[in-house]
Scaffold this active site. Structure first.
Site, PDB file in Angstrom:
ATOM      1  N   ASP A  65      18.510  52.492  78.066  1.00  0.00           N
ATOM      2  CA  ASP A  65      18.403  51.958  76.706  1.00  0.00           C
ATOM      3  C   ASP A  65      17.462  52.892  75.947  1.00  0.00           C
ATOM      4  OD1 ASP A  65      17.557  50.698  74.422  1.00  0.00           O
ATOM      5  OD2 ASP A  65      17.268  48.742  75.335  1.00  0.00           O
ATOM      6  N   CYS A 111      11.681  40.251  70.783  1.00  0.00           N
ATOM      7  CA  CYS A 111      12.901  40.137  71.599  1.00  0.00           C
ATOM      8  C   CYS A 111      12.620  40.479  73.067  1.00  0.00           C
ATOM      9  CB  CYS A 111      14.043  41.012  71.065  1.00  0.00           C
ATOM     10  SG  CYS A 111      14.599  40.492  69.451  1.00  0.00           S
ATOM     11  N   HIS A 171      14.199  44.637  76.409  1.00  0.00           N
ATOM     12  CA  HIS A 171      14.584  43.898  75.206  1.00  0.00           C
ATOM     13  C   HIS A 171      15.690  42.912  75.620  1.00  0.00           C
ATOM     14  CE1 HIS A 171      16.633  43.431  71.270  1.00  0.00           C
ATOM     15  NE2 HIS A 171      15.519  43.887  70.703  1.00  0.00           N
ATOM     16  N   GLN A 188      14.578  52.976  71.387  1.00  0.00           N
ATOM     17  CA  GLN A 188      13.318  53.492  70.853  1.00  0.00           C
ATOM     18  C   GLN A 188      13.197  54.996  71.094  1.00  0.00           C
ATOM     19  OE1 GLN A 188      11.200  51.769  68.973  1.00  0.00           O
ATOM     20  NE2 GLN A 188      12.503  49.966  69.170  1.00  0.00           N
TER      21      GLN A 188
HETATM   22  N1  PMP Z   1      16.575  47.854  73.049  1.00  0.00           N
HETATM   23  C1  PMP Z   1      15.396  48.160  72.525  1.00  0.00           C
HETATM   24  C2  PMP Z   1      14.344  48.791  73.383  1.00  0.00           C
HETATM   25  C3  PMP Z   1      15.147  47.899  71.173  1.00  0.00           C
HETATM   26  O1  PMP Z   1      13.958  48.206  70.636  1.00  0.00           O
HETATM   27  C4  PMP Z   1      16.166  47.318  70.384  1.00  0.00           C
HETATM   28  C5  PMP Z   1      15.927  46.980  68.918  1.00  0.00           C
HETATM   29  N2  PMP Z   1      14.706  46.382  68.662  1.00  0.00           N
HETATM   30  C6  PMP Z   1      17.388  47.037  70.987  1.00  0.00           C
HETATM   31  C7  PMP Z   1      17.561  47.314  72.321  1.00  0.00           C
HETATM   32  C8  PMP Z   1      18.531  46.446  70.213  1.00  0.00           C
HETATM   33  O2  PMP Z   1      18.915  47.309  69.203  1.00  0.00           O
HETATM   34  P1  PMP Z   1      19.993  46.857  68.094  1.00  0.00           P
HETATM   35  O3  PMP Z   1      19.522  45.526  67.586  1.00  0.00           O
HETATM   36  O4  PMP Z   1      19.905  47.927  67.069  1.00  0.00           O
HETATM   37  O5  PMP Z   1      21.300  46.768  68.779  1.00  0.00           O
END
Ligand code: PMP
Length: 405
Positions: free
Chosen positions: A200, A363, A123, A203
């Protein structure tokens, strides 16, 4: 399968129609809906406990502090952390990753000639903070390539570890494709090569049991809103021995021990990394959400969602020109594209049929570029989704394709 009929009753927002159809919410990788117990915890906090924490001498401040710190214990237990001091409340996954990137840069542990390793599946939240760190320190960003099946190229990963990698920043589950990375093995390999590891778990937190001690990584970040809690709260878990050695990042109240105009000394963990008034209600409701999940059982949730994803893949497979992304053992998300059709048009038609999916790059622009796409249609699943939802989604996709062709 989970008893979805009774579970659905826990989520008031799902009891509504969109464009005259029963809402089928399949955008859970973006954010999950909130059960009544979480909504009640929020209300209870503001109706009975609200006060600023830690510094107050009055009873309400003590009660709010106790509820906040109890929530830290709940998170620590959920993650099997060695101590609640390793649980830092943040604004979310993005906040946690930026915190780690900044303290590593400040510490001087990463410098010119060093490498930071991420993967093609990341992401933007797990790419851009590292790019910024590289710009500041003179380090180089390296990327583990992705194979055609949406898994990471493990041979290339091992070759890349032969460089000067100081940290591996890796997603556990891909939000775009649902790929589940072999994080334990990859962490061991990175450690053997002398690198730190950040996972990370944005998910993973909603789909898999997390045991940070078993996992062996150094840092793990997640967001509350992906696991049935509100937005604006998240957690960075970090190994205490490491965090004790690393410098603070943001300065402010609570992270200090003593301040004079000449010199400031810093507080112990976890407060050293929690400058300013935290999201007190968020931490309390996050604990309520984890209690809710544990009341059902994360393994049962995982098995339920796997069944839904497998059924969705089968139901979609017959559509002419469809391309499903990711390997067979996906978790959480299922992404597809249909030859000759734009993902946005399909998403709009699904919306008109009451089915909420996400379209676009999720993203993950570098991942989309790797597959020659500008975006996909992504259905992502949660504990309250049903086989009926899968059927509605597949039928709606077939109808959308027939109308758009
Ligand atoms: N990493 C992953 C794998 C995600 O799916 C997301 C959110 N879509 C994020 C990071 C970022 O999360 P947040 O916007 O809640 O900080």
């Amino acid at each position: 399968m989970l008893p979805t009929e009774s579970l659905l009753a826990d989520f008031p927002i799902l009891d509504q129609s969109i464009h005259g159809r029963r809402l089928v919410y399949l955008d859970n990788a973006a954010t999950t809906q909130k059960p009544r117990t979480v909504l009640q915890a929020s209300r209870h906090y503001y109706e009975t406990l609200n006060a600023n924490i830690h510094r107050g001498t009055h009873q309400l401040a003590r009660m709010a502090t106790e509820a906040f710190e109890n929530s830290r214990q709940t998170v620590a237990a959920h993650l099997n952390a060695a101590s609640a001091d390793e649980v830092i409340f943040t604004s979310g996954t993005t906040g946690g990753i930026n915190l780690v990137a900044n303290i590593l840069a400040l510490s001087g542990r990463i410098g010119s000639g060093d490498e930071v390793l991420v993967s093609t599946l990341e992401h933007h939240s797990n790419i851009v903070p590292w790019q910024m760190l590289c710009q500041r320190t003179g380090a180089t960003l390296k990327v583990i390539p992705c194979l055609d099946d949406g898994t990471l190229d493990q041979d290339a990963f091992h070759t890349l570890l032969g460089g000067r990698v100081k940290i591996l920043a890796l997603t556990w589950i891909s939000n775009a494709f649902g790929t589940v990375n072999p994080v334990v093995e990859m962490t061991q390999a990175a450690h053997a090569a002398g690198a730190l590891v950040l996972i990370d778990a944005a998910q993973a937190i909603a789909h898999l049991p997390i045991d940070v001690r078993g996992l062996g990584a150094d840092f793990l970040a997640f967001s509350g809103h992906k696991v049935y809690a509100p937005t604006g709260i998240g957690v960075l878990w970090g190994r205490a021995s490491l965090l004790n050695d690393l410098p603070p990042w943001q300065g402010g109240g609570e992270m200090i021990r003593e301040v004079t105009f000449d010199h400031t000394t810093y507080n112990d963990l976890p407060f050293k990394y929690e400058a300013g008034t935290p999201n007190i209600e968020g931490a309390i409701t996050l604990a309520a959400a984890l209690d809710y999940v544990n009341g059902i059982g994360i393994d049962a949730i995982h098995a339920h969602e796997n069944e839904l994803i497998r059924s969705a893949a089968v139901a979609l497979a017959g559509i002419a020109g469809i391309r499903l992304f990711g390997p067979a053992g996906r978790a959480g998300s299922l992404s597809y594209a249909i030859e000759g059709l734009h993902h946005y048009d399909i998403g709009t038609m699904l919306d008109h049929m009451g089915v909420a999916v996400r379209t676009g790059h999720h993203c993950c622009q570098p991942l989309m570029a790797r597959f020659g796409m500008t975006g996909t249609v992504r259905a992502s699943f949660a504990l309250y989704n049903t086989l009926q939802d899968v059927e509605t989604f597949a039928t709606a996709t077939q109808k959308a394709v027939a109308m758009l062709r």
